[in-house]
Motif scaffolding. Structure first.
Motif, mmCIF file in Angstrom:
data_model
loop_
_atom_site.group_PDB
_atom_site.id
_atom_site.type_symbol
_atom_site.label_atom_id
_atom_site.label_comp_id
_atom_site.label_asym_id
_atom_site.label_seq_id
_atom_site.Cartn_x
_atom_site.Cartn_y
_atom_site.Cartn_z
ATOM 1 N N SER A 43 -4.274 -0.080 4.282
ATOM 2 C CA SER A 43 -3.290 0.627 5.098
ATOM 3 C C SER A 43 -3.307 0.148 6.536
ATOM 4 C CB SER A 43 -3.553 2.141 5.066
ATOM 5 O OG SER A 43 -4.760 2.462 5.725
ATOM 6 N N LYS B 170 -7.981 2.667 1.248
ATOM 7 C CA LYS B 170 -7.139 3.094 2.367
ATOM 8 C C LYS B 170 -7.479 2.317 3.629
ATOM 9 C CE LYS B 170 -5.833 7.207 5.012
ATOM 10 N NZ LYS B 170 -6.024 8.683 5.164
ATOM 11 N N GLU B 171 -8.772 2.195 3.912
ATOM 12 C CA GLU B 171 -9.196 1.478 5.121
ATOM 13 C C GLU B 171 -8.805 0.007 5.070
ATOM 14 O OE1 GLU B 171 -13.352 2.137 5.430
ATOM 15 O OE2 GLU B 171 -13.160 4.298 5.817
ATOM 16 N N GLU C 238 -0.464 9.053 -5.676
ATOM 17 C CA GLU C 238 -0.567 10.448 -5.253
ATOM 18 C C GLU C 238 0.290 11.354 -6.134
ATOM 19 O OE1 GLU C 238 -0.042 11.352 -1.176
ATOM 20 O OE2 GLU C 238 -1.911 10.367 -0.553
ATOM 21 N N TYR D 223 0.818 -1.217 0.000
ATOM 22 C CA TYR D 223 0.000 0.000 0.000
ATOM 23 C C TYR D 223 0.850 1.265 0.000
ATOM 24 C CZ TYR D 223 -3.166 3.702 1.415
ATOM 25 O OH TYR D 223 -3.859 4.890 1.465
ATOM 26 N N ASN E 203 0.445 3.893 -2.918
ATOM 27 C CA ASN E 203 -0.080 5.203 -2.561
ATOM 28 C C ASN E 203 0.868 6.322 -2.990
ATOM 29 O OD1 ASN E 203 -2.153 6.787 -0.854
ATOM 30 N ND2 ASN E 203 -0.211 7.412 0.037
ATOM 31 N N TRP F 247 -11.306 5.498 -2.960
ATOM 32 C CA TRP F 247 -10.036 5.839 -2.299
ATOM 33 C C TRP F 247 -10.099 5.524 -0.802
ATOM 34 C CZ3 TRP F 247 -5.444 7.257 -4.323
ATOM 35 C CH2 TRP F 247 -4.509 7.883 -3.498
ATOM 36 N N GLN F 248 -11.209 5.893 -0.170
ATOM 37 C CA GLN F 248 -11.357 5.645 1.260
ATOM 38 C C GLN F 248 -11.444 4.148 1.564
ATOM 39 O OE1 GLN F 248 -11.102 8.024 3.653
ATOM 40 N NE2 GLN F 248 -10.601 9.329 1.911
ATOM 41 N N VAL G 281 2.684 4.990 8.350
ATOM 42 C CA VAL G 281 1.387 4.682 7.742
ATOM 43 C C VAL G 281 0.501 3.951 8.738
ATOM 44 C CG1 VAL G 281 0.228 3.305 5.953
ATOM 45 C CG2 VAL G 281 2.232 4.667 5.381
ATOM 46 N N ASP H 156 -9.511 13.195 -2.428
ATOM 47 C CA ASP H 156 -9.349 13.650 -1.037
ATOM 48 C C ASP H 156 -10.540 14.471 -0.542
ATOM 49 O OD1 ASP H 156 -9.070 16.203 -2.098
ATOM 50 O OD2 ASP H 156 -6.923 16.374 -1.678
#
Length: 211
Positions: A132, A128-129, A42, A34, A38, A124-125, A170, A55
């Motif tokens: 990460s 990430k959840e 980004e 990740y 990421n 994206w969220q 992270v 974001d």
């Protein structure tokens, strides 16, 4: 005839990025990379002014142009007479194109996590959840590895320390510069005793970059 909304999506940087994404981002997001994924994504999104879609800083505009009631300055409550705004159409097309772009950088397991996302921000969220998160056992292991890294090649040694610190960051584990410098110095062999003494004797904390 090409509408203004269609013209804007044709001119969008996302359109060209989709066809080149495999060469721009060679990392496919999975359970173990990740941080690297990421970083690449980004850079790509920020470099093309697209980060706001993921974001939340460039949210979806109002869907309808609400007409003003005749003889009144108040918008009509009759939604049936409203028309979709060009801003909404353009945003929606950009957002869906960005979701397609992100999907092209996912492994099969990551794609299954992304399925059902309502927007690029939502996708994206979710990613990430899901990816990460580092378990307590993994954090303990990474801390141990960070404290037990020993010098081989000095450049590789410093890179391994930086990578371990970044992964822990992270995971929500942060180290002060002086803690990282102490760990780094402790792993050096006796040939670096003079350097250790100089750095430890400095009045100001030495950053990892300066070290």
């Amino acid at each position: 005839m090409v509408t203004s909304a269609q013209l804007q999506i044709l001119q969008s940087p996302i359109t060209s990025l989709i066809s080149t994404i495999s060469s721009s981002v060679t990392v496919k997001l999975d359970d173990f990379n990740y941080l690297t994924w990421n970083f690449h994504i980004e850079l790509l999104l920020e470099g093309h002014g697209l980060m706001g879609f993921v974001d939340g800083s460039h949210p979806c505009p109002a869907r309808f142009n609400v007409p003003i009631s005749e003889g009144s300055s108040v918008p009509s409550s009759d939604v049936s007479s409203s028309t979709e705004s060009d801003e909404f159409k353009v945003w929606k097309m950009h957002d869906r194109a960005l979701m397609q772009l992100l999907t092209a950088t996912l492994s099969p397991s990551a794609v299954s996590c992304a399925i059902g996302s309502s927007s690029a921000y939502d996708m994206w969220q979710r990613l990430k959840e899901q990816f990460s998160i580092v378990t307590r056992a993994t954090i303990f292991q990474m801390k141990s590895e960070l404290q037990n890294i020993k010098k081989g090649s000095i450049s590789i040694y410093l890179q391994r320390i930086k990578e371990a610190r970044d992964y822990l960051f992270v995971a929500g584990v942060q180290f002060n510069d002086d803690d990282i410098v102490i760990l780094t110095l402790n792993g050096l062999s006796s040939e670096y005793n003079t350097l250790r003494s100089i750095i430890r004797g400095r009045e100001n904390v030495t950053s990892m970059k300066d070290l």
